[in-house]
Design a protein around this motif. Structure first.
Motif, PDB file in Angstrom:
ATOM      1  N   GLU A  52       6.755  -0.417  -3.353  1.00 28.23           N
ATOM      2  CA  GLU A  52       7.457  -0.585  -4.629  1.00 28.23           C
ATOM      3  C   GLU A  52       7.326   0.662  -5.510  1.00 28.23           C
ATOM      4  O   GLU A  52       8.294   1.076  -6.142  1.00 28.23           O
ATOM      5  CB  GLU A  52       6.941  -1.818  -5.372  1.00 28.23           C
ATOM      6  CG  GLU A  52       7.396  -3.120  -4.758  1.00 28.23           C
ATOM      7  CD  GLU A  52       8.915  -3.201  -4.615  1.00 28.23           C
ATOM      8  OE1 GLU A  52       9.632  -2.892  -5.582  1.00 28.23           O
ATOM      9  OE2 GLU A  52       9.367  -3.564  -3.510  1.00 28.23           O
ATOM     10  N   ARG A  53       6.138   1.252  -5.546  1.00 30.55           N
ATOM     11  CA  ARG A  53       5.958   2.481  -6.326  1.00 30.55           C
ATOM     12  C   ARG A  53       6.776   3.626  -5.746  1.00 30.55           C
ATOM     13  O   ARG A  53       7.325   4.448  -6.485  1.00 30.55           O
ATOM     14  CB  ARG A  53       4.484   2.868  -6.377  1.00 30.55           C
ATOM     15  CG  ARG A  53       3.678   1.954  -7.290  1.00 30.55           C
ATOM     16  CD  ARG A  53       2.251   2.380  -7.404  1.00 30.55           C
ATOM     17  NE  ARG A  53       2.164   3.666  -8.083  1.00 30.55           N
ATOM     18  CZ  ARG A  53       1.052   4.372  -8.173  1.00 30.55           C
ATOM     19  NH1 ARG A  53      -0.077   3.925  -7.636  1.00 30.55           N
ATOM     20  NH2 ARG A  53       1.034   5.524  -8.799  1.00 30.55           N
ATOM     21  N   LYS A  55       9.615   3.350  -4.170  1.00 34.87           N
ATOM     22  CA  LYS A  55      11.020   3.108  -4.490  1.00 34.87           C
ATOM     23  C   LYS A  55      11.359   3.554  -5.907  1.00 34.87           C
ATOM     24  O   LYS A  55      12.512   3.878  -6.192  1.00 34.87           O
ATOM     25  CB  LYS A  55      11.347   1.623  -4.329  1.00 34.87           C
ATOM     26  CG  LYS A  55      11.409   1.160  -2.898  1.00 34.87           C
ATOM     27  CD  LYS A  55      11.703  -0.333  -2.834  1.00 34.87           C
ATOM     28  CE  LYS A  55      11.754  -0.832  -1.417  1.00 34.87           C
ATOM     29  NZ  LYS A  55      11.978  -2.292  -1.349  1.00 34.87           N
ATOM     30  N   LYS A  56      10.383   3.577  -6.790  1.00 36.30           N
ATOM     31  CA  LYS A  56      10.614   3.933  -8.189  1.00 36.30           C
ATOM     32  C   LYS A  56      10.591   5.438  -8.446  1.00 36.30           C
ATOM     33  O   LYS A  56      10.962   5.875  -9.530  1.00 36.30           O
ATOM     34  CB  LYS A  56       9.583   3.246  -9.082  1.00 36.30           C
ATOM     35  CG  LYS A  56       9.750   1.740  -9.116  1.00 36.30           C
ATOM     36  CD  LYS A  56       8.687   1.097  -9.968  1.00 36.30           C
ATOM     37  CE  LYS A  56       8.834  -0.415  -9.943  1.00 36.30           C
ATOM     38  NZ  LYS A  56       7.778  -1.072 -10.705  1.00 36.30           N
ATOM     39  N   SER A  57      10.146   6.241  -7.497  1.00 38.32           N
ATOM     40  CA  SER A  57      10.083   7.689  -7.715  1.00 38.32           C
ATOM     41  C   SER A  57      11.060   8.405  -6.785  1.00 38.32           C
ATOM     42  O   SER A  57      11.294   7.969  -5.655  1.00 38.32           O
ATOM     43  CB  SER A  57       8.663   8.213  -7.464  1.00 38.32           C
ATOM     44  OG  SER A  57       8.395   8.269  -6.087  1.00 38.32           O
TER      45      SER A  57
END
Length: 70
Positions: A52-53, A55-57
């Motif tokens: 998830e992290r 996917k955010k960067s």
């Protein structure tokens, strides 16, 4: 088990494996099987958080797209 089967454990069974393998690995850190069992039983949530992290960067999305295309 030949062929690499997977056995689904109930929650209390998974907790018992995690606790037992953690204690065993602390007593004898050379036991790679216990360290692997601990990772298998406790690593799912950590892995999901990492994805998830990523996917955010922007860098993480590039890394994920590269791993999918391989």
């Amino acid at each position: 088990m030949i062929g690499g089967g997977r056995i689904q454990l109930k929650g209390w069974q998974q907790a018992a494996v995690a606790v037992g393998s953690a204690v065993g690995a602390l007593l004898d850190p050379r036991r790679a099987d216990l360290i692997a069992a601990l990772g298998e039983t406790t690593g799912k949530h950590a892995f999901e958080r990492v994805v998830e992290r990523m996917k955010k960067s922007p860098e993480g999305r590039v890394g994920l797209s590269l791993s999918i295309s391989l």
